[in-house]
Write a protein that holds these residues in place. Structure first.
Motif, mmCIF file in Angstrom:
data_model
loop_
_atom_site.group_PDB
_atom_site.id
_atom_site.type_symbol
_atom_site.label_atom_id
_atom_site.label_comp_id
_atom_site.label_asym_id
_atom_site.label_seq_id
_atom_site.Cartn_x
_atom_site.Cartn_y
_atom_site.Cartn_z
ATOM 1 N N GLU A 174 89.068 82.162 -63.745
ATOM 2 C CA GLU A 174 89.360 80.836 -63.164
ATOM 3 C C GLU A 174 88.441 79.766 -63.763
ATOM 4 O O GLU A 174 88.760 78.574 -63.750
ATOM 5 C CB GLU A 174 89.144 80.869 -61.645
ATOM 6 C CG GLU A 174 90.208 81.652 -60.896
ATOM 7 C CD GLU A 174 89.730 82.014 -59.504
ATOM 8 O OE1 GLU A 174 90.249 81.443 -58.530
ATOM 9 O OE2 GLU A 174 88.798 82.865 -59.400
ATOM 10 N N VAL A 175 87.290 80.209 -64.219
ATOM 11 C CA VAL A 175 86.286 79.293 -64.758
ATOM 12 C C VAL A 175 85.897 79.790 -66.144
ATOM 13 O O VAL A 175 85.712 81.000 -66.336
ATOM 14 C CB VAL A 175 85.034 79.278 -63.840
ATOM 15 C CG1 VAL A 175 83.917 78.428 -64.444
ATOM 16 C CG2 VAL A 175 85.394 78.785 -62.436
ATOM 17 N N PRO A 176 85.798 78.854 -67.125
ATOM 18 C CA PRO A 176 85.369 79.278 -68.461
ATOM 19 C C PRO A 176 83.915 79.749 -68.426
ATOM 20 O O PRO A 176 83.185 79.488 -67.472
ATOM 21 C CB PRO A 176 85.532 78.009 -69.298
ATOM 22 C CG PRO A 176 85.419 76.887 -68.318
ATOM 23 C CD PRO A 176 86.036 77.396 -67.052
ATOM 24 N N GLN B 259 81.809 84.943 -60.160
ATOM 25 C CA GLN B 259 83.121 85.512 -59.808
ATOM 26 C C GLN B 259 84.239 84.741 -60.489
ATOM 27 O O GLN B 259 85.200 85.320 -60.981
ATOM 28 C CB GLN B 259 83.335 85.443 -58.291
ATOM 29 C CG GLN B 259 82.717 86.599 -57.516
ATOM 30 C CD GLN B 259 82.980 86.448 -56.035
ATOM 31 O OE1 GLN B 259 82.600 85.407 -55.470
ATOM 32 N NE2 GLN B 259 83.615 87.439 -55.407
ATOM 33 N N GLY B 260 84.100 83.421 -60.487
ATOM 34 C CA GLY B 260 85.106 82.557 -61.110
ATOM 35 C C GLY B 260 85.233 82.855 -62.596
ATOM 36 O O GLY B 260 86.329 82.902 -63.160
ATOM 37 N N ILE B 261 84.104 83.046 -63.238
ATOM 38 C CA ILE B 261 84.112 83.339 -64.673
ATOM 39 C C ILE B 261 84.789 84.683 -64.908
ATOM 40 O O ILE B 261 85.659 84.824 -65.780
ATOM 41 C CB ILE B 261 82.664 83.362 -65.238
ATOM 42 C CG1 ILE B 261 82.060 81.953 -65.174
ATOM 43 C CG2 ILE B 261 82.654 83.886 -66.675
ATOM 44 C CD1 ILE B 261 80.587 81.884 -65.525
ATOM 45 N N ARG C 91 85.951 73.081 -64.649
ATOM 46 C CA ARG C 91 87.261 73.181 -65.323
ATOM 47 C C ARG C 91 88.096 74.288 -64.670
ATOM 48 O O ARG C 91 88.593 75.205 -65.329
ATOM 49 C CB ARG C 91 87.058 73.463 -66.808
ATOM 50 C CG ARG C 91 86.566 72.192 -67.522
ATOM 51 C CD ARG C 91 85.831 72.488 -68.809
ATOM 52 N NE ARG C 91 84.761 71.513 -69.008
ATOM 53 C CZ ARG C 91 84.908 70.348 -69.664
ATOM 54 N NH1 ARG C 91 86.074 69.998 -70.149
ATOM 55 N NH2 ARG C 91 83.872 69.536 -69.812
ATOM 56 N N LEU C 92 88.173 74.134 -63.384
ATOM 57 C CA LEU C 92 88.802 75.183 -62.577
ATOM 58 C C LEU C 92 90.284 75.334 -62.883
ATOM 59 O O LEU C 92 91.053 74.376 -62.855
ATOM 60 C CB LEU C 92 88.620 74.855 -61.090
ATOM 61 C CG LEU C 92 88.986 75.990 -60.128
ATOM 62 C CD1 LEU C 92 88.003 77.147 -60.258
ATOM 63 C CD2 LEU C 92 89.048 75.482 -58.706
ATOM 64 N N ASN C 93 90.648 76.573 -63.160
ATOM 65 C CA ASN C 93 92.037 76.914 -63.428
ATOM 66 C C ASN C 93 92.624 77.486 -62.141
ATOM 67 O O ASN C 93 92.376 78.633 -61.795
ATOM 68 C CB ASN C 93 92.072 77.937 -64.569
ATOM 69 C CG ASN C 93 93.459 78.461 -64.787
ATOM 70 O OD1 ASN C 93 94.439 77.801 -64.452
ATOM 71 N ND2 ASN C 93 93.516 79.656 -65.348
ATOM 72 N N LYS C 94 93.370 76.641 -61.404
ATOM 73 C CA LYS C 94 93.891 77.103 -60.119
ATOM 74 C C LYS C 94 95.086 78.018 -60.345
ATOM 75 O O LYS C 94 96.129 77.570 -60.837
ATOM 76 C CB LYS C 94 94.294 75.913 -59.249
ATOM 77 C CG LYS C 94 93.157 74.890 -59.062
ATOM 78 C CD LYS C 94 93.559 73.804 -58.105
ATOM 79 C CE LYS C 94 92.505 72.692 -58.088
ATOM 80 N NZ LYS C 94 92.814 71.659 -57.090
#
Lengths: 198, 198, 198, 198
Positions: free
Chosen positions: A143-145, A137-139, A192-195
């Motif tokens: 939010e996540v590479p 989901q993050g990808i 490498r979470l992009n908040k």
DNA sequence: TATGAATGAGCATTCATTCAT
DNA sequence: GATGAATGAATGCTCATTCAT
């Protein structure tokens, strides 16, 4: 009648958790579980196929509940950050609040008997899927590479698992919940979470 | 004469690794180890105190070598980046190249018998120290921000351990070395590694 | 239900006497006792702590009965002469009529294992007391001059015991009861018995 | 060379007596005898066929000497009274002065293993003959009335044997020699000894 | 259903004895 | 002869599981 049956089933399960945590799976005699559960030795076999089956069911029942509750909480999270926090917090809190289950999970279940392993993996795979979904989901949300979800899941589960084992085996009692924040920070860095809203 | 004794000791050790990996510690009979080593049952007891002692020594000897060799390689690294890579690479390569040892390490040794645990922990603690030193060095050199070294170590060791277990238990054979790079990337992110000369 | 339990206990006891008499305690396997008693190996351990415990109980039960019955008969005797006769007659008759018990008593039980010895001595001491009481009574009634009761008891028991062992080990079968009269005459002489009404 | 061989033979014999007396025949390991004798395990087997053979030879050698010396002393006695006194005195004195041998004789040798028993009986029969000869001589000289020599011998040997066993097993140390006179008095009474010149 | 007495398969370890040196 | 490392046969006991009641 079925409620009665269910009650006895749970009583044996609870007795087994205590017995395994105290004596270890191999050294714990079926007779001990029966005594703790307040039933006769033979009665165990009306509810379980074998001593090993008791161990497997302990895991399936208790971890099943754990995974279901985590799944529910995750569904209410809006961001990857929140989801990661939910995972770490739920994992550490549950283990700290259920020490006997933690002992069985971290130590007793690491038996290599293929039969046991097989059944456990089928259950734990649900947990793995939960974690991998969060990463996925993050990808997808950016939010996540793009990273290898299996490796990322191994890192997250492995870290939580190792921290829990460390805590279970620590001589001097310490808290596990205090590790929530630092562990979370590591995970965010690793992914490498992009908040978004910060 | 002493070389002969040492040779027989190693032969029993190797036989035990194969036997434990194949049958599991509890199901493996001493007689099987003896047969594989080409000695009589009783001979085992001239070199080891008990079947449990064999298991403990397997770990001490093989992991001792592993840790020593990793320690030596680490001492030749100049940067934290290089050190992290050495850890991941050495860990995965060693396990992939010594599958039987990996099976014993990841599965058989996770017995909870206090006696076994105790001896194993004493050995594995050296590995923990190695990892924590790398983190500490990184912090001191400014390559890594100030973080809790124990939690960081739990993450690194837990991730490597889980990846190895996953690989050992995977039905379809796959490579472990291919995980070196992605795992390393996660570690660098987690530690927010500041690579000096890049 | 308790009668059933008692019956099985006795059956194992009888089987053990036969087995020990035939093979000797050390060479007799628990499995043989079980087979003779018609029970499983494990059943023995529901009734006895160990193989040694079986040997000890054989003696306690059988010699206990023997001593009790001799005690009862002695209480009905009026003179020392009659009491001495009762001792010799009961001892030789019992042994001749229970050859297997005699073998176990005379040979198997002479093991020096401290644990076994201890329990046996506690039982045999009752027999010693019985004999010494007879001598003491004789002294008090004036039938026997004042002598050392321990030495006199050693003579009486030692003589009976040796005669029984001799008989047990004799190659050509002979009767033990035929020794009642000559042995009695020796005892009367040794104690310088003053027969009142003759 | 033969003297050297004889010396080592005796050293093993002495070591075995100590070892058997201390640990009991069954619990004593050949290795212990070897250590005490200052030889290698294998060396024992150059002098003895087996561990049992060591036990048998201990008895043959030591009791052989004992019987020979008693025989010699008896040949110098003029009366049955003197001969009886020689028997009692020599028996008790020898045992009191050689406690380890007494332990082996009274306890260890009472094993029921047929092989051991057989060899021991062949030796002890010489002692029996000695005693029976004394009785026979007494009868022939008129000092003793006509009685069954076997029964009389059983009484004499049995009494001495029981007194010795009693002494060996006594918790609180006491003297055996003090029993010489009272035991002798009993024997004289039992045999209705007619003392000629008194 | 529930019981718990009875079952019997299973195995680490010891130690008397051997034999290559 | 002397050694002592190596042998391998031998077995009491446990405990998961069954089944008659």
């Amino acid at each position: 009648m079925d409620a009665q049956r269910e009650g006895k089933f749970q009583r044996i399960l609870d007795a087994a958790i205590e017995a395994f945590a105290e004596s270890g799976f191999h050294h714990c005699q079926v007779n001990k579980i029966a005594r703790l559960a307040g039933v006769a030795d033979g009665t165990i076999y009306l509810y379980f196929k074998s001593k090993e089956d008791v161990l497997i069911r302990v895991f399936q029942e208790r971890m099943g509940d754990f995974i279901a509750s985590m799944s529910k909480e995750l569904s209410q999270c809006k961001t990857t950050e929140a989801r990661l926090k939910t995972i770490v917090k739920t994992h550490f809190s549950y283990m700290e609040e259920n020490r006997s289950i933690a002992i069985v999970t971290q130590l007793e279940l690491r038996q290599s008997d293929p039969r046991i392993r097989l059944h456990i993996n089928n259950t734990v795979v649900d947990y793995f899927n939960l974690i991998e979904e969060v990463i996925q989901q993050g990808i997808e949300s950016g939010e996540v590479p793009k990273i290898d979800t299996r490796v990322a899941r191994q890192m997250i589960f492995g870290s939580l698992d190792e921290a829990t084992t460390d805590w279970v085996m620590a001589r001097s009692p310490r808290t596990l919940k205090s590790e929530i924040e630092p562990m979370l920070a590591l995970f965010e860095g690793a992914l490498r979470l992009n908040k978004p809203n910060t």
